[in-house]
Design a protein around this motif. Structure first.
Motif, short mmCIF file in Angstrom:
data_model
loop_
_atom_site.label_atom_id
_atom_site.label_comp_id
_atom_site.label_asym_id
_atom_site.label_seq_id
_atom_site.Cartn_x
_atom_site.Cartn_y
_atom_site.Cartn_z
N ILE A 1 0.84 -1.20 0.00
CA ILE A 1 0.00 0.00 0.00
C ILE A 1 0.87 1.25 0.00
N SER A 2 1.93 1.22 0.83
CA SER A 2 2.82 2.38 0.92
C SER A 2 3.50 2.65 -0.42
N GLN A 3 3.99 1.61 -1.07
CA GLN A 3 4.68 1.77 -2.35
C GLN A 3 3.74 2.29 -3.44
N ALA A 4 2.46 1.90 -3.35
CA ALA A 4 1.51 2.26 -4.39
C ALA A 4 0.68 3.49 -4.06
N TRP A 5 1.01 4.17 -2.95
CA TRP A 5 0.13 5.23 -2.44
C TRP A 5 -0.09 6.36 -3.44
#
Length: 222
Positions: free
Chosen positions: A203-207
């Motif tokens: 989720i963090s990488q794709a935020w």
């Protein structure tokens, strides 16, 4: 009295009408094509009821006889007069809840094509069953065009061929979709909303990508 053979439906109707006062005809065997059989079911039922029609020979086995789901019951006496089991039925106006049984029950072995017509809610509820029908499912028609189908991501992946059979404009609300596939789903013009799942790191990488997709994303869960 005479037994008439190889008459078309039109010929049989004319003979019966002409014989009303003479009463020379004992029974009739009809030989006709799918289109004529499907469009003269009322006439054929009357012949069965009056005791004239003994058998129907179907001359175009590769072409289906088209009738509605309700007509299968209404005209059962006519279908029972068709010689042999080689004929095929294309059944229209089938409710989503009836489609699966129509595809597998031995009583309906002549059903080759199923055309479902129902609301987006009912199609959503029975979507997995509709997917399992496979090639027998010919078309899906919504009674509420622009309706929204609520399915999960697994159903979406397994049911893409089924979605292609929808004849109307529709939208998808997809749940439990993986974060990594959010962009691909968002590019599908049918997808209206989606809820996503993924690990914290994914989720963090794709935020940045997720925030760019705007209102199509309703929730993101770990």
């Amino acid at each position: 009295k005479f037994a008439v053979k190889n008459a078309t439906i039109d010929q049989a109707s004319d003979l019966i009408k002409a014989d009303e006062s003479e009463n020379f005809i004992r029974n009739i065997e009809i030989k006709d094509n799918s289109a004529n059989i499907g469009s003269h079911l009322d006439d054929l039922k009357e012949m069965v009821t009056d005791g004239f029609l003994t058998k129907i020979f179907h001359t175009t086995n590769r072409e289906p006889i088209t009738l509605s789901y309700a007509d299968m019951t209404t005209y059962e006496s006519v279908l029972n007069k068709i010689d042999g089991q080689g004929y095929k039925l294309s059944v229209t106006n089938v409710a989503a809840s009836d489609a699966k049984a129509l595809s597998v029950t031995s009583d309906y072995r002549n059903v080759a094509w199923i055309n479902v017509k129902d609301s987006s809610t009912n199609i959503s509820d029975k979507f997995s069953e509709l997917v399992s029908i496979g090639s027998k499912l010919s078309t899906l028609n919504l009674t509420d065009p622009d309706g929204e189908l609520d399915i999960d991501y697994s159903q979406y992946i397994k049911g893409r061929n089924t979605l292609d059979k929808i004849q109307d404009s529709y939208y998808l609300n997809i749940t439990d979709a993986p974060v990594y596939n959010a962009s691909a789903l968002a590019s599908n013009g049918h997808v209206k909303e989606m809820s996503l799942t993924g690990s914290g790191s994914v989720i963090s990488q794709a935020w940045d990508t997720l925030t760019s997709l705007g209102e199509k994303i309703t929730s993101v869960l770990k």
